[in-house]
Design an enzyme around this catalytic site. Structure first.
Site, PDB file in Angstrom:
ATOM      1  N   ARG A 543       0.829  -1.192   0.000  1.00 31.84           N
ATOM      2  CA  ARG A 543       0.000   0.000   0.000  1.00 31.84           C
ATOM      3  C   ARG A 543       0.871   1.252   0.000  1.00 31.84           C
ATOM      4  O   ARG A 543       1.976   1.241   0.550  1.00 31.84           O
ATOM      5  CB  ARG A 543      -0.895   0.025   1.246  1.00 31.84           C
ATOM      6  N   LYS A 656       7.169 -12.964   1.966  1.00 31.32           N
ATOM      7  CA  LYS A 656       6.928 -13.556   0.644  1.00 31.32           C
ATOM      8  C   LYS A 656       8.158 -13.385  -0.251  1.00 31.32           C
ATOM      9  O   LYS A 656       8.529 -14.293  -0.995  1.00 31.32           O
ATOM     10  CB  LYS A 656       5.691 -12.921  -0.009  1.00 31.32           C
TER      11      LYS A 656
END
Ligand code: 26Q
Length: 810
Positions: A543, A656
């Site tokens: 974001r 990730k």
């Protein structure tokens, strides 16, 4: 279509049958979209008998995971993986000459979340089912998920996400389980014998209709559900029976009710006291709590056994009203007294905090609350009074501070204190964050309830983020260490054996390159920009938020650009770098939107400047989403995790990247601290102020950004580019505010994200990475150590810890 194939291959037979029954088509004439649906239907059929036979009342204790967001992404590949039929589906596609990935890409993302908090809920659903734990996710079935982002003239433009337009193969509507949710109206009190009864009248009703989606455990027999509630007006049912006047009024009321589940609020970490949002919160928690109690009543056990059958997890404060709602049901509907009801309620809830950003702490105006939820208000008020009385009695030294600790004060209702008072467990999402909430954010509460506070570090499901996203790396790993790591991710540590194995590292390197090739193609197709797969892929995707400091990254890019221009010879052997960004900004967050524009202006300038000779490329990928993320992580070399220390509660993108062998460039913030601890200082690039120093700077106010500007001429020139027309000559003032915010040292005005304070060490760490990248052997070794240590950041581990420390399910 070759009839022989149909006979011999079960998957092909099933797909053909489905295409025929559902669309009157065959594999030869079906559209890609119909093929996707047929694939999905065959998977769903396969699990249907197991799914419908899950009998809740017979199960042991179950966890209900309440969340306003579930950022699920696509389901087809994930479900095929989890039922263990990847090979069969691939084989079938090969025989038929179909491209599986292209068919799977027809599925719209279920984008029912903004970012970290929503994606965490999705990873947790996967791990709960895989660990064979009885669990149900509960949320809202938004008609429109997070907006689709386009970049037009360098600016973000939002479009509606119409993910349900073409139906949703995975969901099942369960109209028979609808419940009523009541808003507004009046409360009257009456004595019934020695019991005070509360009667709610004059309310308006919204029906909550559940839609279930299957959550399939990896290679086991568990199918849990994600239950999402849709708001439906009771008026919908018999519209025909109204006369004209009533008809219009009925339509109006219908629209008012159904708007409740229309949109996901696109604000991330920003509270606005919108009444529709408050209604959304109450809508889904009321429906959920009614469902839980009515399921329990079927067991015929006494109500005080409820905590032995259900634990309710509150994902941040948004579902906080579940606490007073359960009190309401137990008292007003089941006839319990306050003490009995509170004894049950306070043993059932666990609360996770996901942010300490002050602007994200949820507070509601008391007046709004009274109007929309009069009965819930009176219960919260009673909880507050008893809580304050307890503090007054047991913690006399805190009496003077009670206005700071209270749930209701200054005309506002604070949700975090309500959650802390009503839950038996409160946790943060990384070691550092849990420490900060205990010692700073909630220090008054941890003094009152020391034993409630704990940590459970976040995790990400390695099934989606490694196996599905990076099939080549998955195959290499499995070829070397077998497949035990899939159900026991910590075993990835076995890869350590290969850190000096040249042949292995070359394969590992080759896989990264192929993944980069795929991303390069995507970049070309979507932006027109050509990037070299031999360049370093330097990535910041998340974001757009000031505390995440995309701005610091952009200024560093300008700095590098100026350096090359000033001495091209010196940098002629520099490895080219491709700087990749993707980020959505909340539509009302102007500063964030301006930073998106800035990134795009900088990209335009640098990508078109022949003098940098393709040494730097800047790419902004539009519409960051789960499925785009699955392409980006496997192709990344550098993972930028550069938040101002203490601001990022955990981060999950960092995990990730690590799992896919990118090296972290980061501050000592959130879970970066634990990644650093796992991989060792040699295998991560840490820079900048730590959390203590940041707090110190805030306390003393001693921050002088101009000092850094005056020390460094290139930095000064890079900053000047924001205001001297280098970037956007027609709009000279566009970046003026940003510039001012960075350099101002006026008390209370200075940059609270300390970008210039951290800049020098950031730039140094980045330079070192670019240099180190050239030693491919050493770099790959570091990358492999990252992969091998990433098992502890699997959400399987987080869920195992939640269960051990908090839920205690069998
Ligand atoms: C609050 C009140 C009113 C309206 C909206 C909100 C609101 C909305 C979204 C408050 C917070 C959020 C989102 C928080 C979030 O995503 N936090 C992230 O959670 C991740 C999972 O734990 C962490 O990894 C991230 O560090 C954290 O930023």
């Amino acid at each position: 279509m070759d009839n022989k194939l149909n006979k011999e291959n079960k998957v092909i037979r099933q797909i053909n049958e489905t295409l025929n029954r559902s669309f009157g088509k065959t594999i030869d004439n079906a559209t890609q979209n119909q093929l996707y649906k047929a694939f999905a239907i065959t998977v769903k059929n396969e699990i249907m008998d197991k799914w419908s036979s899950s009998d809740f009342t017979k199960d042991n204790k179950q966890v209900y995971y309440l969340s306003i967001e579930f950022l699920m992404g696509r389901a087809l590949s994930n479900n095929i993986l989890n039922i263990g039929r990847q090979k069969e589906y691939q084989e079938a596609c090969k025989l038929l000459g179909l491209d599986f990935d292209s068919i799977a890409s027809k599925e719209p993302d279920a984008g029912l979340g903004n970012g970290g908090l929503g994606r965490l809920a999705a990873c947790f659903m996967d791990s709960l089912a895989t660990l064979d734990l009885p669990a149900q996710g509960c949320g809202i079935r938004y008609e429109y998920g997070l907006f689709r982002q386009k970049i037009i003239d360098g600016q973000q433009v939002e479009y509606p996400d119409t993910w349900l337009e073409d139906g949703n193969v995975w969901e099942i509507e369960r109209l028979e389980e609808k419940v009523e949710v009541h808003f507004g109206g009046q409360i009257s009190e009456s004595w019934e014998g020695d019991k005070l009864r509360f009667v709610h009248s004059g309310y308006s009703t919204v029906l909550a209709v559940p839609y279930d989606m299957p959550i399939i455990g990896y290679m086991n027999n568990r199918i849990n559900s994600l239950r999402l509630w849709k708001a439906v007006s009771p008026k919908r049912i018999d519209m025909a029976s109204f006369n004209r006047g009533e008809y219009l009024k009925a339509i109006e009321e219908r629209e008012m009710a159904e708007v409740l589940s229309h949109i996901l609020y696109p604000e991330d970490k920003h509270y606005e006291g919108k009444s529709l949002r408050l209604k959304q919160h109450y809508f889904f928690v009321s429906a959920t709590m009614q469902m839980i109690v009515s399921r329990f009543l079927k067991t015929n056990l006494p109500l005080d056994k409820l905590p032995e059958k259900a634990v309710i997890h509150i994902n941040d404060t948004h579902p906080a009203l579940a606490i007073p709602e359960l009190m309401r049901i137990l008292m007003d509907e089941q006839g319990l007294g306050w003490d009995e009801a509170w004894d049950i309620t306070s043993r059932m809830f666990a609360y996770t905090n996901h942010t300490i950003m002050a602007e994200a702490l949820e507070k509601w105006p008391e007046q709004l609350f009274i109007q929309i939820l009069p009965r819930i208000y009176s219960i919260v008020k009673e909880i507050n009074e008893r809580f304050c009385a307890m503090v007054h009695r047991d913690f006399p030294h805190k009496r003077a501070d009670i206005h700071k600790i209270a749930i209701i004060a200054y005309g506002q209702i604070a949700m975090a204190p309500l959650c802390i008072a009503g839950s038996y467990s409160v946790n943060g999402v990384s070691q550092l964050h849990s420490q900060i909430i205990k010692d700073e954010t909630f220090k008054d509460y941890s003094a009152v309830f020391p034993s409630k506070f704990t940590n459970v570090t976040n995790g990400v499901t390695h099934r989606r983020w490694l196996m599905l996203s990076n099939p080549m790396l998955t195959e290499l790993i499995t070829e070397k260490i077998g497949n035990d790591w899939i159900s026991d991710p910590v075993q990835l540590i076995e890869l350590k054996k290969y850190i000096n194995d040249n042949e292995f590292l070359e394969k590992f390197d080759e896989i990264k390159k192929l993944n980069k090739r795929k991303l390069a193609k995507y970049i070309k197709r979507t932006t027109g920009i050509t990037v070299s797969e031999d360049s370093i892929f330097d990535v910041q995707v998340k974001r757009l938020h000031e505390y995440k400091r995309q701005l610091m990254n952009v200024i560093r890019i300008l700095y590098d650009y100026l350096q090359i221009l000033s001495d091209p010879d010196k940098f002629k052997d520099l490895t080219p770098v491709t700087c990749i960004f993707a980020a959505k900004a909340a539509p009302g967050y102007n500063r964030a939107k301006t930073i998106i524009k800035l990134i795009n202006d900088v990209a335009e300038k640098i990508n078109n400047d022949p003098r940098v000779m393709d040494k730097i490329k800047v790419v902004f990928l539009e519409n960051y989403s789960v499925s785009l993320a699955q392409i980006i992580f496997p192709a990344s070399d550098i993972s930028q995790q550069i938040s101002t220390a203490s601001k990022e509660a955990s981060g999950t993108g960092n995990m990730k990247f690590m799992m896919n062998g990118a090296l972290t460039l980061g501050t000592m913030d959130g879970a970066n601290v634990e990644i650093h601890e796992s991989v060792g200082v040699e295998n991560i690039y840490i820079f900048g102020y730590d959390a203590n120093t940041v707090q110190q700077i805030y306390k003393t106010g001693q921050y002088d950004p101009m000092k850094y500007v005056n020390e460094d001429f290139i930095l000064k020139t890079a900053l000047d580019m924001l205001i001297d027309g280098s970037l956007n000559p027609e709009r000279l003032n566009l970046y003026k505010e940003i510039y001012e915010s960075l350099v101002s040292s006026k008390h209370g005005m200075s940059d609270q994200y300390l970008i210039l304070g951290d800049f020098k060490s950031y730039k140094q760490a980045h330079d070192k990475m670019i240099k180190d990248y050239n030693n491919r052997f050493e770099w790959n070794k570091k990358a492999l150590i990252n992969v091998s240590q990433s098992g502890r950041f699997s959400s399987d581990i987080s869920i195992a810890n939640y269960n051990k420390k908090i839920w205690k399910l069998k």
